[in-house]
Design a protein around this motif. Structure first.
Motif, PDB file in Angstrom:
ATOM      1  N   PRO A  67      64.388 -16.585  98.326  1.00 42.05           N
ATOM      2  CA  PRO A  67      64.715 -17.011  96.962  1.00 42.05           C
ATOM      3  C   PRO A  67      66.211 -16.831  96.705  1.00 42.05           C
ATOM      4  N   GLY A  69      69.270 -17.309  93.403  1.00 41.49           N
ATOM      5  CA  GLY A  69      69.676 -17.681  92.047  1.00 41.49           C
ATOM      6  C   GLY A  69      70.933 -18.519  92.165  1.00 41.49           C
ATOM      7  N   THR A  70      72.105 -17.854  91.963  1.00 39.99           N
ATOM      8  CA  THR A  70      73.365 -18.582  92.119  1.00 39.99           C
ATOM      9  C   THR A  70      74.255 -17.958  93.190  1.00 39.99           C
ATOM     10  N   GLY A  71      73.696 -17.024  93.964  1.00 40.63           N
ATOM     11  CA  GLY A  71      74.417 -16.516  95.137  1.00 40.63           C
ATOM     12  C   GLY A  71      75.609 -15.623  94.833  1.00 40.63           C
ATOM     13  N   THR A  72      75.591 -14.918  93.686  1.00 40.99           N
ATOM     14  CA  THR A  72      76.693 -13.978  93.395  1.00 40.99           C
ATOM     15  C   THR A  72      76.383 -12.573  93.898  1.00 40.99           C
ATOM     16  N   GLY A  73      75.235 -12.418  94.556  1.00 43.83           N
ATOM     17  CA  GLY A  73      74.796 -11.097  95.000  1.00 43.83           C
ATOM     18  C   GLY A  73      75.804 -10.449  95.932  1.00 43.83           C
ATOM     19  N   ALA A 132      79.404  -8.169  85.463  1.00 42.78           N
ATOM     20  CA  ALA A 132      80.732  -8.785  85.386  1.00 42.78           C
ATOM     21  C   ALA A 132      80.692 -10.250  85.840  1.00 42.78           C
ATOM     22  N   SER A 133      79.665 -10.622  86.563  1.00 44.53           N
ATOM     23  CA  SER A 133      79.490 -12.005  87.025  1.00 44.53           C
ATOM     24  C   SER A 133      78.734 -12.852  86.001  1.00 44.53           C
ATOM     25  N   SER A 138      72.472 -15.823  87.732  1.00 46.43           N
ATOM     26  CA  SER A 138      71.248 -16.274  87.065  1.00 46.43           C
ATOM     27  C   SER A 138      70.436 -15.074  86.596  1.00 46.43           C
ATOM     28  N   ASN A 142      69.390 -11.522  88.194  1.00 47.28           N
ATOM     29  CA  ASN A 142      69.586 -10.255  87.470  1.00 47.28           C
ATOM     30  C   ASN A 142      68.316  -9.405  87.507  1.00 47.28           C
ATOM     31  N   GLU A 145      67.646  -8.058  91.012  1.00 47.63           N
ATOM     32  CA  GLU A 145      68.541  -6.960  91.401  1.00 47.63           C
ATOM     33  C   GLU A 145      68.549  -5.826  90.378  1.00 47.63           C
ATOM     34  N   GLY A 148      73.086  -4.280  86.369  1.00 41.75           N
ATOM     35  CA  GLY A 148      73.703  -3.466  85.315  1.00 41.75           C
ATOM     36  C   GLY A 148      74.913  -4.198  84.771  1.00 41.75           C
ATOM     37  N   GLU A 198      64.330  -7.503  94.681  1.00 45.87           N
ATOM     38  CA  GLU A 198      65.261  -8.260  95.527  1.00 45.87           C
ATOM     39  C   GLU A 198      64.609  -9.465  96.219  1.00 45.87           C
ATOM     40  N   PHE A 204      60.182 -15.337  90.808  1.00 43.08           N
ATOM     41  CA  PHE A 204      60.033 -15.429  89.348  1.00 43.08           C
ATOM     42  C   PHE A 204      60.253 -16.866  88.905  1.00 43.08           C
ATOM     43  N   GLU A 410      73.648  -0.744  91.423  1.00 44.22           N
ATOM     44  CA  GLU A 410      73.225  -2.014  90.816  1.00 44.22           C
ATOM     45  C   GLU A 410      73.229  -3.198  91.760  1.00 44.22           C
TER      46      GLU A 410
HETATM   47  C1  LIG Z   1      82.617 -10.735  90.624  1.00 52.03           C
HETATM   48  C2  LIG Z   1      81.244 -10.126  90.628  1.00 52.03           C
HETATM   49  C3  LIG Z   1      80.940  -9.143  89.713  1.00 52.03           C
HETATM   50  C4  LIG Z   1      79.670  -8.566  89.686  1.00 52.03           C
HETATM   51  N1  LIG Z   1      79.394  -7.616  88.743  1.00 52.03           N
HETATM   52  C5  LIG Z   1      78.172  -7.077  88.685  1.00 52.03           C
HETATM   53  C6  LIG Z   1      77.867  -6.101  87.686  1.00 52.03           C
HETATM   54  O1  LIG Z   1      78.691  -5.740  86.846  1.00 52.03           O
HETATM   55  N2  LIG Z   1      76.625  -5.584  87.686  1.00 52.03           N
HETATM   56  C7  LIG Z   1      75.674  -5.969  88.593  1.00 52.03           C
HETATM   57  O2  LIG Z   1      74.555  -5.476  88.536  1.00 52.03           O
HETATM   58  N3  LIG Z   1      75.947  -6.890  89.549  1.00 52.03           N
HETATM   59  C8  LIG Z   1      77.158  -7.454  89.616  1.00 52.03           C
HETATM   60  N4  LIG Z   1      77.437  -8.395  90.575  1.00 52.03           N
HETATM   61  C9  LIG Z   1      76.401  -8.771  91.570  1.00 52.03           C
HETATM   62  C10 LIG Z   1      75.536  -9.999  91.212  1.00 52.03           C
HETATM   63  O3  LIG Z   1      76.195 -10.847  90.311  1.00 52.03           O
HETATM   64  C11 LIG Z   1      74.189  -9.568  90.656  1.00 52.03           C
HETATM   65  O4  LIG Z   1      73.453  -8.888  91.650  1.00 52.03           O
HETATM   66  C12 LIG Z   1      73.323 -10.717  90.113  1.00 52.03           C
HETATM   67  O5  LIG Z   1      72.189 -10.164  89.515  1.00 52.03           O
HETATM   68  C13 LIG Z   1      72.896 -11.714  91.194  1.00 52.03           C
HETATM   69  O6  LIG Z   1      72.400 -12.877  90.564  1.00 52.03           O
HETATM   70  P1  LIG Z   1      72.358 -14.258  91.357  1.00 52.03           P
HETATM   71  O7  LIG Z   1      71.743 -15.272  90.490  1.00 52.03           O
HETATM   72  O8  LIG Z   1      73.701 -14.578  91.869  1.00 52.03           O
HETATM   73  O9  LIG Z   1      71.373 -13.871  92.535  1.00 52.03           O
HETATM   74  P2  LIG Z   1      71.494 -14.200  94.095  1.00 52.03           P
HETATM   75  O10 LIG Z   1      72.724 -13.589  94.658  1.00 52.03           O
HETATM   76  O11 LIG Z   1      71.272 -15.627  94.326  1.00 52.03           O
HETATM   77  O12 LIG Z   1      70.228 -13.383  94.618  1.00 52.03           O
HETATM   78  C14 LIG Z   1      70.185 -11.986  94.489  1.00 52.03           C
HETATM   79  C15 LIG Z   1      68.781 -11.499  94.885  1.00 52.03           C
HETATM   80  O13 LIG Z   1      67.844 -11.942  93.924  1.00 52.03           O
HETATM   81  C16 LIG Z   1      66.782 -12.655  94.543  1.00 52.03           C
HETATM   82  N5  LIG Z   1      66.387 -13.688  93.589  1.00 52.03           N
HETATM   83  C17 LIG Z   1      67.203 -14.568  92.942  1.00 52.03           C
HETATM   84  N6  LIG Z   1      66.489 -15.319  92.098  1.00 52.03           N
HETATM   85  C18 LIG Z   1      65.201 -14.922  92.205  1.00 52.03           C
HETATM   86  C19 LIG Z   1      63.974 -15.338  91.592  1.00 52.03           C
HETATM   87  N7  LIG Z   1      63.918 -16.294  90.655  1.00 52.03           N
HETATM   88  N8  LIG Z   1      62.821 -14.728  91.969  1.00 52.03           N
HETATM   89  C20 LIG Z   1      62.841 -13.737  92.874  1.00 52.03           C
HETATM   90  N9  LIG Z   1      63.958 -13.304  93.484  1.00 52.03           N
HETATM   91  C21 LIG Z   1      65.121 -13.895  93.148  1.00 52.03           C
HETATM   92  C22 LIG Z   1      67.366 -13.161  95.859  1.00 52.03           C
HETATM   93  O14 LIG Z   1      66.368 -13.347  96.833  1.00 52.03           O
HETATM   94  C23 LIG Z   1      68.307 -12.029  96.232  1.00 52.03           C
HETATM   95  O15 LIG Z   1      67.612 -11.003  96.892  1.00 52.03           O
HETATM   96  C24 LIG Z   1      78.689  -8.989  90.631  1.00 52.03           C
HETATM   97  C25 LIG Z   1      79.010  -9.987  91.559  1.00 52.03           C
HETATM   98  C26 LIG Z   1      80.261 -10.555  91.565  1.00 52.03           C
HETATM   99  C27 LIG Z   1      80.572 -11.620  92.573  1.00 52.03           C
END
Ligand SMILES: Cc1cc2nc3c(=O)[nH]c(=O)nc-3n(C[C@H](O)[C@H](O)[C@H](O)COP(=O)(O)OP(=O)(O)OC[C@H]3O[C@@H](n4cnc5c(N)ncnc54)[C@H](O)[C@@H]3O)c2cc1C
Length: 452
Positions: A67, A69-73, A132-133, A138, A142, A145, A148, A198, A204, A410
């Motif tokens: 799975p 979301g938007t790959g900011t993990g 912060a992202s 997405s 959030n 993961e 926070g 994760e 979801f 987080e």
């Molecule tokens: C500049 C920057 C700042 C950041 N600051 C913070 C911060 O302040 N706090 C913080 O907690 N994180 C922070 N992050 C990390 C990141 O943004 C978070 O972890 C965010 O929650 C990831 O969301 P995403 O949509 O990019 O998920 P993705 O990176 O695409 O995926 C993250 C995980 O979620 C799973 N996933 C995604 N969507 C679903 C779904 N619908 N159902 C089941 N599983 C799913 C994926 O399999 C993967 O394991 C930051 C990242 C960056 C690049």
């Protein structure tokens, strides 16, 4: 074209199965140091029924699904390390309900965090989690993961706001967990289990969030200290003296330098700074003055400060703070970023140890982040040979655990920290982790190679 791509194209159609090379490349990586892996297929559903179909096919044909979301993990979670299909949920991006009377929102997983915050604000209510992202990440990511952010200090992390969700398991079964009222204790709390899982247990497809009444308009008090240790000490002093800011963020000297730019010019002689966001400060500076008086009385006065009560001015400083990770990456040839947390009062010990680890290995370091939660983003940096990073990280984790802390505040475990998990958890707890994974995904097809 892979066999899997052909199969999925036949079953789900070209609108859902992507043949776009750029999107396929995007789905090969996240924002961590995990090496990219090109998936065999990328599926971008617009409806939960398509998620059901994909996960039914996965069980029938035994292919992995990752799975996304938007790959900011920041821990490799959405990288398809075992190949198979990436299931990207960014097109499921509707806010389905926003109900200020019952203080709840129902959204699809691809809605960004900032979008929900803005929609909530327009309806006169508040969604506090603020990674912060937030502009790009997405809400599905959030929740997966348990994200926070700065305001977790006052309001708690994403978990506090997830009332319930709809999810699909491998095999294609879709079900609801949780509830819509703010209270509910019927059965095991599967919502809490799935939050932070994760993407390894279920996908979801709908999320029910709790909202809260809007607080008074915040303002930002930036406190500069001559030495980093004073900034760190000030965190506990404020908490002990019953101050409860909306956010309490630390930046050390290298992080301040990285943040410097239009809209944010820290003094040259500051060894560290605290971003102290205070409710109501925009309309009344008294709370800011009270913080300054408190620190002076406690013998830890800042050497300088800025009161940013105007939303635009405060926003410019927050933008600079949110960009620190990216700007540090641009300043050094090599950087590795960790995300440890310790009990808040032990932050001075953690920060001292980070300096010693970096000096001992001839590396630079930069620490910033959610000091109010005891959660720091510890970066080791160098323009030379990065091979000492792994030693630095091992030492950092050892110190963190000795201080009673945790490997990830987080960002999650993903691929990057899985080998360290046994250092934090007892064998009995690890056995329970494996049992949970087997109960939900016995074929190990959903996001394999993550956490465990
Ligand atoms: C500049 C920057 C700042 C950041 N600051 C913070 C911060 O302040 N706090 C913080 O907690 N994180 C922070 N992050 C990390 C990141 O943004 C978070 O972890 C965010 O929650 C990831 O969301 P995403 O949509 O990019 O998920 P993705 O990176 O695409 O995926 C993250 C995980 O979620 C799973 N996933 C995604 N969507 C679903 C779904 N619908 N159902 C089941 N599983 C799913 C994926 O399999 C993967 O394991 C930051 C990242 C960056 C690049």
């Amino acid at each position: 074209m892979t066999d899997l791509h052909t199969l999925l194209l036949r079953e789900l159609g070209p609108d859902i199965v992507c043949s776009d090379e750029a999107l396929t490349r995007d789905c090969s990586h996240d924002e961590s140091e995990q090496a990219p892996v090109i998936p065999d297929a990328v599926v971008a559903p617009t409806d939960p029924l398509q998620v059901e179909t994909l996960l039914r096919l996965a069980a029938e044909h035994r292919f992995p699904v990752t799975p996304r979301g938007t790959g900011t993990g920041k821990s490799g979670g959405s990288v398809p390390v075992r190949g198979g299909a990436v299931l990207t949920l960014h097109r499921m991006d509707h806010v389905l309900e926003l109900d200020p009377e019952n203080l709840l929102a129902v959204v699809e997983p691809g809605v960004t965090c900032a979008r929900l915050q803005r929609d909530a604000e327009a309806a006169g209510v508040f969604y506090p989690p603020d990674p912060a992202s937030l502009e790009t990440c997405s809400l599905g990511g959030n929740v997966a993961e348990n994200a926070g952010g700065p305001r977790a200090f006052r309001y708690g992390v994403t978990r506090e706001y997830v009332l319930g969700l709809e999810a699909v398991r491998v095999g294609g079964e879709r079900f609801d967990v949780g509830h819509r009222p703010v209270k509910g204790v019927s059965g095991y709390d599967l919502t809490a289990l799935l939050t932070g899982s994760e993407g390894t247990l279920a996908v979801f497809t709908k999320l029910i969030f709790k909202l809260i009444p809007r607080p008074g308009d915040p303002g930002l008090l930036i406190l500069y200290f001559p030495v980093l240790q004073d900034a760190v000490r000030a965190v506990t002093l404020l908490v002990q003296r019953r101050f409860f800011p909306m956010a309490l963020e630390l930046l050390d000297r290298p992080s301040l330098e990285a943040a410097r730019g239009p809209g944010f010019s820290p003094p040259d002689d500051a060894g560290g700074a605290l971003f102290c966001e205070l409710e109501g400060l925009a309309g009344n500076e008294a709370t800011g003055r009270a913080v300054l008086d408190c620190l002076a009385t406690a013998g830890c006065p800042p050497s300088g400060f800025e009161l940013r009560r105007d939303p635009g001015e405060a926003g410019a400083a927050w933008d600079a703070r949110r960009d620190v990770s990216k700007r540090l990456k641009a300043r050094y040839a090599h950087k590795i970023s960790e995300d440890v947390a310790v009990p808040r009062a032990l932050l001075p010990e953690l920060v001292r140890n980070v300096g010693e680890i970096a000096d001992g290995l001839g590396l630079g370091s930069a620490c910033y982040g959610h000091a109010g939660d005891g959660n720091l983003h510890v970066n080791f940096v160098t323009d030379g040979d990065p091979s000492r990073f792994s030693m630095a990280v091992e030492r950092l984790f050892r110190v963190t655990l000795l201080l009673g802390g945790t490997l990830s505040g987080e960002h999650g475990i993903g691929t990057l920290k899985r080998r360290f998990l046994p250092a934090e958890h007892a064998p009995a707890a690890l056995a329970m982790f494996h049992a949970v994974k087997r109960a939900w995904d016995p074929l190990d097809l959903l996001n394999p190679g993550k956490i465990l």
